[in-house]
Design a protein around this motif. Structure first.
Motif, PDB file in Angstrom:
ATOM      1  N   PHE A  44       0.829  -1.196   0.000  1.00  0.00           N
ATOM      2  CA  PHE A  44       0.000   0.000   0.000  1.00  0.00           C
ATOM      3  C   PHE A  44       0.865   1.249   0.000  1.00  0.00           C
ATOM      4  N   THR A  45       0.238   2.352  -0.359  1.00  0.00           N
ATOM      5  CA  THR A  45       0.878   3.663  -0.305  1.00  0.00           C
ATOM      6  C   THR A  45      -0.050   4.605   0.449  1.00  0.00           C
ATOM      7  N   ILE A  46       0.452   5.769   0.761  1.00  0.00           N
ATOM      8  CA  ILE A  46      -0.397   6.781   1.384  1.00  0.00           C
ATOM      9  C   ILE A  46      -1.601   7.058   0.493  1.00  0.00           C
ATOM     10  N   GLU A  47      -1.353   7.156  -0.803  1.00  0.00           N
ATOM     11  CA  GLU A  47      -2.428   7.481  -1.744  1.00  0.00           C
ATOM     12  C   GLU A  47      -3.490   6.396  -1.802  1.00  0.00           C
ATOM     13  N   THR A  48      -3.072   5.123  -1.835  1.00  0.00           N
ATOM     14  CA  THR A  48      -4.073   4.054  -1.934  1.00  0.00           C
ATOM     15  C   THR A  48      -4.893   3.944  -0.656  1.00  0.00           C
ATOM     16  N   LEU A  49      -4.250   4.118   0.496  1.00  0.00           N
ATOM     17  CA  LEU A  49      -5.019   4.103   1.741  1.00  0.00           C
ATOM     18  C   LEU A  49      -5.921   5.323   1.848  1.00  0.00           C
ATOM     19  N   ALA A  50      -5.452   6.477   1.384  1.00  0.00           N
ATOM     20  CA  ALA A  50      -6.266   7.695   1.411  1.00  0.00           C
ATOM     21  C   ALA A  50      -7.502   7.529   0.524  1.00  0.00           C
ATOM     22  N   GLU A  51      -7.346   6.883  -0.623  1.00  0.00           N
ATOM     23  CA  GLU A  51      -8.494   6.627  -1.504  1.00  0.00           C
ATOM     24  C   GLU A  51      -9.543   5.797  -0.781  1.00  0.00           C
ATOM     25  N   ARG A  52      -9.098   4.743  -0.110  1.00  0.00           N
ATOM     26  CA  ARG A  52     -10.047   3.892   0.618  1.00  0.00           C
ATOM     27  C   ARG A  52     -10.707   4.666   1.756  1.00  0.00           C
ATOM     28  N   THR A  60     -12.160  14.845   2.735  1.00  0.00           N
ATOM     29  CA  THR A  60     -11.593  15.264   1.455  1.00  0.00           C
ATOM     30  C   THR A  60     -10.310  14.486   1.178  1.00  0.00           C
ATOM     31  N   ALA A  61      -9.904  14.479  -0.067  1.00  0.00           N
ATOM     32  CA  ALA A  61      -8.679  13.776  -0.454  1.00  0.00           C
ATOM     33  C   ALA A  61      -7.464  14.346   0.276  1.00  0.00           C
ATOM     34  N   ASP A  62      -7.386  15.657   0.403  1.00  0.00           N
ATOM     35  CA  ASP A  62      -6.259  16.275   1.091  1.00  0.00           C
ATOM     36  C   ASP A  62      -6.237  15.911   2.569  1.00  0.00           C
ATOM     37  N   GLU A  63      -7.406  15.931   3.210  1.00  0.00           N
ATOM     38  CA  GLU A  63      -7.483  15.550   4.627  1.00  0.00           C
ATOM     39  C   GLU A  63      -7.100  14.080   4.803  1.00  0.00           C
ATOM     40  N   ALA A  64      -7.585  13.244   3.908  1.00  0.00           N
ATOM     41  CA  ALA A  64      -7.297  11.813   3.989  1.00  0.00           C
ATOM     42  C   ALA A  64      -5.798  11.560   3.850  1.00  0.00           C
ATOM     43  N   LYS A  65      -5.164  12.199   2.884  1.00  0.00           N
ATOM     44  CA  LYS A  65      -3.723  12.006   2.692  1.00  0.00           C
ATOM     45  C   LYS A  65      -2.940  12.458   3.918  1.00  0.00           C
ATOM     46  N   ALA A  66      -3.308  13.592   4.488  1.00  0.00           N
ATOM     47  CA  ALA A  66      -2.610  14.095   5.674  1.00  0.00           C
ATOM     48  C   ALA A  66      -2.795  13.148   6.855  1.00  0.00           C
ATOM     49  N   ASP A  67      -4.023  12.671   7.050  1.00  0.00           N
ATOM     50  CA  ASP A  67      -4.304  11.757   8.161  1.00  0.00           C
ATOM     51  C   ASP A  67      -3.571  10.436   7.988  1.00  0.00           C
ATOM     52  N   VAL A  68      -3.602   9.894   6.781  1.00  0.00           N
ATOM     53  CA  VAL A  68      -2.935   8.621   6.515  1.00  0.00           C
ATOM     54  C   VAL A  68      -1.425   8.766   6.686  1.00  0.00           C
ATOM     55  N   ALA A  69      -0.858   9.851   6.205  1.00  0.00           N
ATOM     56  CA  ALA A  69       0.581  10.070   6.357  1.00  0.00           C
ATOM     57  C   ALA A  69       0.969  10.115   7.837  1.00  0.00           C
ATOM     58  N   GLU A  70       0.148  10.771   8.646  1.00  0.00           N
ATOM     59  CA  GLU A  70       0.419  10.857  10.085  1.00  0.00           C
ATOM     60  C   GLU A  70       0.326   9.489  10.745  1.00  0.00           C
ATOM     61  N   ILE A  71      -0.677   8.722  10.380  1.00  0.00           N
ATOM     62  CA  ILE A  71      -0.855   7.390  10.962  1.00  0.00           C
ATOM     63  C   ILE A  71       0.288   6.473  10.550  1.00  0.00           C
ATOM     64  N   ILE A  72       0.687   6.509   9.286  1.00  0.00           N
ATOM     65  CA  ILE A  72       1.794   5.663   8.836  1.00  0.00           C
ATOM     66  C   ILE A  72       3.090   6.067   9.547  1.00  0.00           C
ATOM     67  N   ALA A  73       3.300   7.343   9.768  1.00  0.00           N
ATOM     68  CA  ALA A  73       4.488   7.795  10.507  1.00  0.00           C
ATOM     69  C   ALA A  73       4.483   7.212  11.923  1.00  0.00           C
ATOM     70  N   ASP A  74       3.307   7.165  12.549  1.00  0.00           N
ATOM     71  CA  ASP A  74       3.202   6.546  13.879  1.00  0.00           C
ATOM     72  C   ASP A  74       3.551   5.067  13.811  1.00  0.00           C
ATOM     73  N   TRP A  75       3.068   4.383  12.786  1.00  0.00           N
ATOM     74  CA  TRP A  75       3.370   2.962  12.625  1.00  0.00           C
ATOM     75  C   TRP A  75       4.866   2.747  12.429  1.00  0.00           C
ATOM     76  N   GLN A  76       5.493   3.617  11.683  1.00  0.00           N
ATOM     77  CA  GLN A  76       6.934   3.498  11.446  1.00  0.00           C
ATOM     78  C   GLN A  76       7.725   3.703  12.736  1.00  0.00           C
ATOM     79  N   LYS A  77       7.258   4.591  13.603  1.00  0.00           N
ATOM     80  CA  LYS A  77       7.952   4.853  14.880  1.00  0.00           C
ATOM     81  C   LYS A  77       8.043   3.609  15.743  1.00  0.00           C
ATOM     82  N   VAL A  78       7.040   2.744  15.673  1.00  0.00           N
ATOM     83  CA  VAL A  78       7.052   1.521  16.476  1.00  0.00           C
ATOM     84  C   VAL A  78       7.456   0.303  15.647  1.00  0.00           C
ATOM     85  N   ASP A  79       7.980   0.564  14.457  1.00  0.00           N
ATOM     86  CA  ASP A  79       8.541  -0.485  13.590  1.00  0.00           C
ATOM     87  C   ASP A  79       7.557  -1.571  13.174  1.00  0.00           C
TER      88      ASP A  79
END
Length: 82
Positions: A44-52, A60-79
């Protein structure tokens, strides 16, 4: 893996090497839903998750992308994702 612990949805790694309770991440309903979507997609990518996210929730698409990017960053922090 997505688990329910004491009424909270959390993601954590598996196996003995993943036993680090400082790396548990509690998820709200939307983040847990996104985690399940990411698991279904496996690649998956930020864009594909934002679409879903836009298809499922009124966002909105912009809100979704921002939210997904933030959530993925959190996931990356905990590996739990790369």
């Amino acid at each position: 893996m997505l688990r329910e612990v004491c009424g909270e949805r959390v993601i954590m790694g598996e196996g003995l090497g993943a036993i680090n309770f400082g790396k548990l991440l509690a998820l709200n309903e939307t983040a847990a839903w996104l985690w399940k979507q990411a698991q279904e997609m496996s690649d998956f990518t930020i864009e594909t998750l934002a679409e879903r996210l836009c298809e499922e929730y009124e966002v909105t698409a912009d809100e979704a992308k921002a939210d997904v990017a933030e959530i993925i960053a959190d996931w990356q922090k905990v590996d739990v994702v790369e």
